[in-house]
Design a protein around this motif. Structure first.
Motif, PDB file in Angstrom:
ATOM      1  N   ILE A   1      10.687   1.438  -9.743  1.00 14.17           N
ATOM      2  CA  ILE A   1      10.883   2.626  -8.915  1.00 14.17           C
ATOM      3  C   ILE A   1      12.049   2.412  -7.971  1.00 14.17           C
ATOM      4  O   ILE A   1      12.119   1.393  -7.283  1.00 14.17           O
ATOM      5  N   LEU A   2      12.946   3.379  -7.958  1.00 16.17           N
ATOM      6  CA  LEU A   2      14.033   3.356  -6.976  1.00 16.17           C
ATOM      7  C   LEU A   2      13.566   4.174  -5.764  1.00 16.17           C
ATOM      8  O   LEU A   2      13.307   5.369  -5.878  1.00 16.17           O
ATOM      9  N   LEU A   3      13.433   3.502  -4.626  1.00 17.97           N
ATOM     10  CA  LEU A   3      13.027   4.182  -3.395  1.00 17.97           C
ATOM     11  C   LEU A   3      14.255   4.345  -2.511  1.00 17.97           C
ATOM     12  O   LEU A   3      14.867   3.366  -2.098  1.00 17.97           O
ATOM     13  N   VAL A   4      14.612   5.597  -2.244  1.00 14.54           N
ATOM     14  CA  VAL A   4      15.790   5.887  -1.431  1.00 14.54           C
ATOM     15  C   VAL A   4      15.301   6.427  -0.095  1.00 14.54           C
ATOM     16  O   VAL A   4      14.875   7.576   0.010  1.00 14.54           O
ATOM     17  N   GLU A   5      15.278   5.577   0.906  1.00 15.24           N
ATOM     18  CA  GLU A   5      14.687   5.953   2.203  1.00 15.24           C
ATOM     19  C   GLU A   5      15.309   5.081   3.285  1.00 15.24           C
ATOM     20  O   GLU A   5      15.255   3.856   3.211  1.00 15.24           O
ATOM     21  N   ASP A   6      15.920   5.719   4.266  1.00 17.88           N
ATOM     22  CA  ASP A   6      16.571   4.939   5.320  1.00 17.88           C
ATOM     23  C   ASP A   6      15.602   4.535   6.426  1.00 17.88           C
ATOM     24  O   ASP A   6      15.896   3.631   7.204  1.00 17.88           O
ATOM     25  N   ASP A   7      14.458   5.175   6.497  1.00 13.74           N
ATOM     26  CA  ASP A   7      13.531   4.955   7.610  1.00 13.74           C
ATOM     27  C   ASP A   7      12.550   3.827   7.246  1.00 13.74           C
ATOM     28  O   ASP A   7      11.699   3.980   6.374  1.00 13.74           O
ATOM     29  N   ASN A   8      12.680   2.684   7.955  1.00  9.98           N
ATOM     30  CA  ASN A   8      11.814   1.536   7.647  1.00  9.98           C
ATOM     31  C   ASN A   8      10.336   1.843   7.836  1.00  9.98           C
ATOM     32  O   ASN A   8       9.500   1.337   7.108  1.00  9.98           O
ATOM     33  N   SER A   9      10.019   2.669   8.829  1.00 11.45           N
ATOM     34  CA  SER A   9       8.602   2.915   9.111  1.00 11.45           C
ATOM     35  C   SER A   9       7.952   3.683   7.965  1.00 11.45           C
ATOM     36  O   SER A   9       6.730   3.659   7.812  1.00 11.45           O
ATOM     37  N   ILE A  10       8.744   4.366   7.172  1.00 10.01           N
ATOM     38  CA  ILE A  10       8.201   5.038   5.986  1.00 10.01           C
ATOM     39  C   ILE A  10       8.319   4.132   4.767  1.00 10.01           C
ATOM     40  O   ILE A  10       7.384   4.007   3.970  1.00 10.01           O
ATOM     41  N   ALA A  11       9.469   3.485   4.632  1.00  8.35           N
ATOM     42  CA  ALA A  11       9.719   2.700   3.416  1.00  8.35           C
ATOM     43  C   ALA A  11       8.779   1.498   3.306  1.00  8.35           C
ATOM     44  O   ALA A  11       8.251   1.224   2.221  1.00  8.35           O
ATOM     45  N   GLU A  12       8.563   0.787   4.420  1.00  3.63           N
ATOM     46  CA  GLU A  12       7.846  -0.483   4.306  1.00  3.63           C
ATOM     47  C   GLU A  12       6.406  -0.325   3.800  1.00  3.63           C
ATOM     48  O   GLU A  12       6.009  -1.018   2.868  1.00  3.63           O
ATOM     49  N   PRO A  13       5.621   0.575   4.393  1.00  2.00           N
ATOM     50  CA  PRO A  13       4.267   0.732   3.828  1.00  2.00           C
ATOM     51  C   PRO A  13       4.270   1.259   2.387  1.00  2.00           C
ATOM     52  O   PRO A  13       3.396   0.889   1.596  1.00  2.00           O
ATOM     53  N   LEU A  14       5.268   2.079   2.051  1.00  5.35           N
ATOM     54  CA  LEU A  14       5.347   2.565   0.666  1.00  5.35           C
ATOM     55  C   LEU A  14       5.583   1.412  -0.304  1.00  5.35           C
ATOM     56  O   LEU A  14       4.950   1.339  -1.360  1.00  5.35           O
ATOM     57  N   ILE A  15       6.497   0.532   0.076  1.00  3.02           N
ATOM     58  CA  ILE A  15       6.803  -0.600  -0.806  1.00  3.02           C
ATOM     59  C   ILE A  15       5.559  -1.464  -1.011  1.00  3.02           C
ATOM     60  O   ILE A  15       5.213  -1.840  -2.128  1.00  3.02           O
ATOM     61  N   LEU A  16       4.849  -1.735   0.104  1.00  2.00           N
ATOM     62  CA  LEU A  16       3.625  -2.540   0.002  1.00  2.00           C
ATOM     63  C   LEU A  16       2.639  -1.906  -0.962  1.00  2.00           C
ATOM     64  O   LEU A  16       2.090  -2.567  -1.847  1.00  2.00           O
ATOM     65  N   GLY A  17       2.420  -0.599  -0.780  1.00  3.26           N
ATOM     66  CA  GLY A  17       1.439   0.102  -1.610  1.00  3.26           C
ATOM     67  C   GLY A  17       1.855   0.144  -3.070  1.00  3.26           C
ATOM     68  O   GLY A  17       1.046  -0.093  -3.975  1.00  3.26           O
ATOM     69  N   LEU A  18       3.123   0.433  -3.305  1.00  2.00           N
ATOM     70  CA  LEU A  18       3.601   0.550  -4.689  1.00  2.00           C
ATOM     71  C   LEU A  18       3.538  -0.791  -5.402  1.00  2.00           C
ATOM     72  O   LEU A  18       3.153  -0.874  -6.560  1.00  2.00           O
ATOM     73  N   GLU A  19       3.915  -1.862  -4.670  1.00  2.00           N
ATOM     74  CA  GLU A  19       3.884  -3.185  -5.300  1.00  2.00           C
ATOM     75  C   GLU A  19       2.441  -3.619  -5.574  1.00  2.00           C
ATOM     76  O   GLU A  19       2.160  -4.238  -6.596  1.00  2.00           O
ATOM     77  N   ARG A  20       1.552  -3.234  -4.673  1.00  2.00           N
ATOM     78  CA  ARG A  20       0.140  -3.548  -4.894  1.00  2.00           C
ATOM     79  C   ARG A  20      -0.364  -2.830  -6.154  1.00  2.00           C
ATOM     80  O   ARG A  20      -1.232  -3.319  -6.856  1.00  2.00           O
ATOM     81  N   ASP A  21       0.211  -1.666  -6.444  1.00  6.16           N
ATOM     82  CA  ASP A  21      -0.175  -0.925  -7.641  1.00  6.16           C
ATOM     83  C   ASP A  21       0.533  -1.426  -8.896  1.00  6.16           C
ATOM     84  O   ASP A  21       0.369  -0.853  -9.965  1.00  6.16           O
ATOM     85  N   GLY A  22       1.366  -2.442  -8.740  1.00  7.02           N
ATOM     86  CA  GLY A  22       1.996  -3.029  -9.918  1.00  7.02           C
ATOM     87  C   GLY A  22       3.384  -2.494 -10.235  1.00  7.02           C
ATOM     88  O   GLY A  22       3.957  -2.844 -11.260  1.00  7.02           O
TER      89      GLY A  22
END
Ligand code: CA
Length: 219
Positions: free
Chosen positions: A3-24
Protein backbone atom coordinates in the motif's frame (compact mmCIF):
# COMPACT_ATOMS: atom_id res chain seq x y z
CA UNK A 1 -0.14 -6.27 -0.82
CA UNK A 2 1.91 -3.14 -0.99
CA UNK A 3 0.00 0.00 0.00
CA UNK A 4 1.23 3.45 -0.91
CA UNK A 5 0.17 5.83 1.86
CA UNK A 6 0.37 9.48 0.85
CA UNK A 7 -0.11 11.54 4.00
CA UNK A 8 1.93 14.42 5.34
CA UNK A 9 0.35 14.42 8.81
CA UNK A 10 2.24 12.10 11.18
CA UNK A 11 -0.61 11.95 13.68
CA UNK A 12 -2.75 10.33 10.99
CA UNK A 13 -0.09 8.34 9.15
CA UNK A 14 1.56 6.65 12.13
CA UNK A 15 -1.45 4.83 13.58
CA UNK A 16 -2.54 3.88 10.05
CA UNK A 17 0.83 2.32 9.32
CA UNK A 18 0.72 0.35 12.58
CA UNK A 19 -2.76 -0.94 11.85
CA UNK A 20 -2.09 -1.80 8.22
CA UNK A 21 1.14 -3.62 9.02
CA UNK A 22 -0.61 -5.54 11.78
CA UNK A 23 -3.10 -6.63 9.11
CA UNK A 24 -0.26 -7.95 6.98
CA UNK A 25 0.01 -5.12 4.45
CA UNK A 26 3.35 -3.61 3.61
CA UNK A 27 3.20 0.16 3.66
CA UNK A 28 5.26 2.62 1.68
CA UNK A 29 4.56 5.97 3.30
CA UNK A 30 5.35 9.23 1.51
CA UNK A 31 4.54 12.82 2.46
CA UNK A 32 4.22 14.68 -0.83
CA UNK A 33 2.53 14.43 -4.18
CA UNK A 34 5.79 14.28 -6.08
CA UNK A 35 7.00 11.38 -3.95
CA UNK A 36 3.67 9.66 -4.54
CA UNK A 37 4.02 9.99 -8.30
CA UNK A 38 7.54 8.58 -8.29
CA UNK A 39 6.64 5.55 -6.14
CA UNK A 40 7.07 2.31 -8.06
CA UNK A 41 4.09 0.11 -8.81
CA UNK A 42 1.86 0.54 -5.78
CA UNK A 43 -0.87 -2.10 -5.54
CA UNK A 44 -3.21 0.12 -3.58
CA UNK A 45 -3.13 3.85 -2.81
CA UNK A 46 -4.40 5.76 0.22
CA UNK A 47 -4.22 9.38 -0.78
CA UNK A 48 -4.61 12.48 1.38
CA UNK A 49 -5.99 15.43 -0.57
CA UNK A 50 -4.25 18.15 1.44
CA UNK A 51 -0.59 17.71 0.53
CA UNK A 52 2.19 20.22 1.10
CA UNK A 53 3.38 20.45 -2.51
CA UNK A 54 0.23 20.03 -4.59
CA UNK A 55 -3.45 19.17 -4.58
CA UNK A 56 -4.02 15.47 -3.93
CA UNK A 57 -6.76 15.58 -6.58
CA UNK A 58 -4.10 16.15 -9.23
CA UNK A 59 -2.12 13.21 -7.89
CA UNK A 60 -5.27 11.10 -8.10
CA UNK A 61 -5.85 12.08 -11.71
CA UNK A 62 -2.30 11.25 -12.76
CA UNK A 63 -2.29 7.90 -10.94
CA UNK A 64 -5.56 6.97 -12.59
CA UNK A 65 -4.31 7.96 -16.02
CA UNK A 66 -1.47 5.49 -15.57
CA UNK A 67 -3.61 2.50 -14.77
CA UNK A 68 -6.11 0.70 -12.63
CA UNK A 69 -4.51 0.85 -9.18
CA UNK A 70 -7.27 1.12 -6.57
CA UNK A 71 -7.31 4.54 -4.88
CA UNK A 72 -9.02 5.54 -1.66
CA UNK A 73 -8.89 9.26 -1.04
CA UNK A 74 -8.59 10.59 2.49
CA UNK A 75 -10.11 14.01 2.85
CA UNK A 76 -11.01 16.55 5.47
CA UNK A 77 -13.63 18.00 3.13
CA UNK A 78 -17.00 16.32 3.05
CA UNK A 79 -19.06 18.35 0.65
CA UNK A 80 -20.89 17.05 -2.37
CA UNK A 81 -18.72 18.86 -4.91
CA UNK A 82 -15.69 16.93 -3.81
CA UNK A 83 -17.49 13.64 -4.31
CA UNK A 84 -18.32 14.48 -7.89
CA UNK A 85 -14.83 15.72 -8.55
CA UNK A 86 -13.32 12.58 -7.03
CA UNK A 87 -15.53 10.42 -9.17
CA UNK A 88 -14.36 12.23 -12.27
CA UNK A 89 -10.77 11.84 -11.14
CA UNK A 90 -11.25 8.10 -10.86
CA UNK A 91 -10.99 7.53 -7.11
CA UNK A 92 -12.57 4.25 -6.02
CA UNK A 93 -13.71 5.47 -2.64
CA UNK A 94 -13.08 8.18 -0.10
CA UNK A 95 -12.97 8.60 3.65
CA UNK A 96 -13.57 11.76 5.61
CA UNK A 97 -11.27 12.52 8.54
CA UNK A 98 -11.47 11.56 11.32
CA UNK A 99 -12.19 7.89 10.69
CA UNK A 100 -11.59 4.66 12.56
CA UNK A 101 -9.17 2.01 11.46
CA UNK A 102 -11.86 -0.67 11.29
CA UNK A 103 -13.80 1.42 8.84
CA UNK A 104 -10.73 1.95 6.69
CA UNK A 105 -10.00 -1.77 6.67
CA UNK A 106 -13.57 -2.50 5.57
CA UNK A 107 -13.29 0.03 2.74
CA UNK A 108 -9.98 -1.39 1.56
CA UNK A 109 -11.48 -4.89 1.45
CA UNK A 110 -14.54 -3.64 -0.42
CA UNK A 111 -12.47 -1.82 -3.01
CA UNK A 112 -10.24 -4.88 -3.41
CA UNK A 113 -13.26 -7.10 -4.00
CA UNK A 114 -14.61 -4.76 -6.63
CA UNK A 115 -11.33 -4.29 -8.42
CA UNK A 116 -10.25 -7.94 -8.51
CA UNK A 117 -12.45 -9.07 -11.42
CA UNK A 118 -10.98 -6.29 -13.53
CA UNK A 119 -7.53 -7.78 -13.53
CA UNK A 120 -8.08 -11.49 -12.88
CA UNK A 121 -10.99 -12.94 -14.69
CA UNK A 122 -13.13 -11.32 -17.20
CA UNK A 123 -13.16 -12.74 -20.64
CA UNK A 124 -15.19 -10.87 -23.23
CA UNK A 125 -18.90 -10.42 -22.65
CA UNK A 126 -21.58 -8.61 -24.57
CA UNK A 127 -23.57 -9.11 -27.75
CA UNK A 128 -22.85 -9.41 -31.45
CA UNK A 129 -22.75 -5.64 -31.70
CA UNK A 130 -21.26 -4.76 -28.36
CA UNK A 131 -18.05 -6.50 -27.29
CA UNK A 132 -16.78 -5.80 -23.78
CA UNK A 133 -13.33 -7.04 -22.88
CA UNK A 134 -12.92 -6.80 -19.13
CA UNK A 135 -9.28 -7.81 -19.25
CA UNK A 136 -8.20 -4.92 -21.45
CA UNK A 137 -11.16 -2.71 -20.48
CA UNK A 138 -11.95 -2.04 -24.12
CA UNK A 139 -15.41 -1.89 -25.62
CA UNK A 140 -16.23 -2.23 -29.30
CA UNK A 141 -19.60 -1.06 -30.59
CA UNK A 142 -20.23 -2.28 -34.13
CA UNK A 143 -16.48 -2.75 -34.40
CA UNK A 144 -15.57 0.76 -33.27
CA UNK A 145 -13.87 1.35 -29.95
CA UNK A 146 -15.94 3.35 -27.47
CA UNK A 147 -14.30 6.05 -25.37
CA UNK A 148 -15.58 5.47 -21.83
CA UNK A 149 -14.61 6.87 -18.46
CA UNK A 150 -13.53 4.23 -15.91
CA UNK A 151 -16.88 4.32 -14.14
CA UNK A 152 -18.84 4.19 -17.39
CA UNK A 153 -16.85 1.09 -18.27
CA UNK A 154 -17.49 -0.46 -14.84
CA UNK A 155 -21.19 0.25 -15.14
CA UNK A 156 -21.47 -1.22 -18.63
CA UNK A 157 -19.38 -4.29 -17.75
CA UNK A 158 -21.42 -4.81 -14.59
CA UNK A 159 -24.73 -4.83 -16.45
CA UNK A 160 -23.25 -7.00 -19.22
CA UNK A 161 -22.42 -9.74 -16.71
CA UNK A 162 -25.96 -11.03 -17.16
CA UNK A 163 -27.35 -9.55 -20.33
CA UNK A 164 -31.07 -8.85 -20.19
CA UNK A 165 -31.22 -9.29 -16.41
CA UNK A 166 -32.67 -6.45 -14.40
CA UNK A 167 -30.25 -4.84 -11.99
CA UNK A 168 -31.72 -2.77 -9.20
CA UNK A 169 -30.31 0.64 -8.42
CA UNK A 170 -28.91 -0.83 -5.21
CA UNK A 171 -27.26 -3.73 -7.08
CA UNK A 172 -25.55 -1.24 -9.33
CA UNK A 173 -24.56 1.19 -6.61
CA UNK A 174 -23.09 -1.63 -4.55
CA UNK A 175 -21.42 -3.33 -7.48
CA UNK A 176 -20.00 -0.31 -9.22
CA UNK A 177 -19.76 2.22 -6.43
CA UNK A 178 -20.31 1.73 -2.75
CA UNK A 179 -23.70 2.82 -1.58
CA UNK A 180 -22.08 5.16 0.90
CA UNK A 181 -20.53 7.02 -2.01
CA UNK A 182 -23.75 8.65 -3.00
CA UNK A 183 -26.89 7.98 -1.12
CA UNK A 184 -29.72 9.74 -2.83
CA UNK A 185 -27.82 11.55 -5.54
CA UNK A 186 -28.34 11.43 -9.26
CA UNK A 187 -24.92 10.06 -10.08
CA UNK A 188 -26.20 6.72 -11.35
CA UNK A 189 -28.72 8.42 -13.64
CA UNK A 190 -26.04 10.74 -14.96
CA UNK A 191 -23.85 7.77 -15.85
CA UNK A 192 -26.75 5.85 -17.43
CA UNK A 193 -27.56 8.90 -19.55
CA UNK A 194 -23.94 9.30 -20.60
CA UNK A 195 -23.72 5.62 -21.59
CA UNK A 196 -26.95 5.76 -23.58
CA UNK A 197 -25.62 8.74 -25.45
CA UNK A 198 -22.35 7.01 -26.24
CA UNK A 199 -24.16 3.83 -27.28
CA UNK A 200 -26.08 5.95 -29.77
CA UNK A 201 -29.45 4.35 -28.98
CA UNK A 202 -31.21 4.74 -25.62
CA UNK A 203 -32.81 1.31 -26.03
CA UNK A 204 -29.52 -0.39 -25.14
CA UNK A 205 -30.26 0.40 -21.51
CA UNK A 206 -33.86 -0.17 -20.63
CA UNK A 207 -35.33 1.50 -17.57
CA UNK A 208 -37.49 -0.92 -15.61
CA UNK A 209 -39.78 1.41 -13.75
CA UNK A 210 -39.52 1.31 -10.01
CA UNK A 211 -36.87 -1.42 -10.18
CA UNK A 212 -33.73 -0.56 -12.08
CA UNK A 213 -32.08 -1.09 -15.45
CA UNK A 214 -31.11 -3.78 -17.89
CA UNK A 215 -28.76 -3.97 -20.82
CA UNK A 216 -30.09 -5.43 -24.09
CA UNK A 217 -29.19 -5.25 -27.74
CA UNK A 218 -31.92 -3.20 -29.42
CA UNK A 219 -33.93 -5.13 -32.00
CA1 CA B 1 -2.57 16.66 4.80
Amino acid sequence: MNILLVEDDNSIAEPLILGLERDGFSVNRVRTGSEALSATDPEFVLLDLGLPDCDGADVCRVLRSRGEVPIIVITARADEIDRVVLLELGADDYMVKPFGFRELRARIRAVQRRSQPRSDAGGPVGTERLEIDRRTRRVLLDGTEMQLTPKEFDLLAFMATDLGAVYTRNDILEGVWDTHWYGPTKTLDVHIAALRKKLGDPRWIETVRGVGFRLLQPE
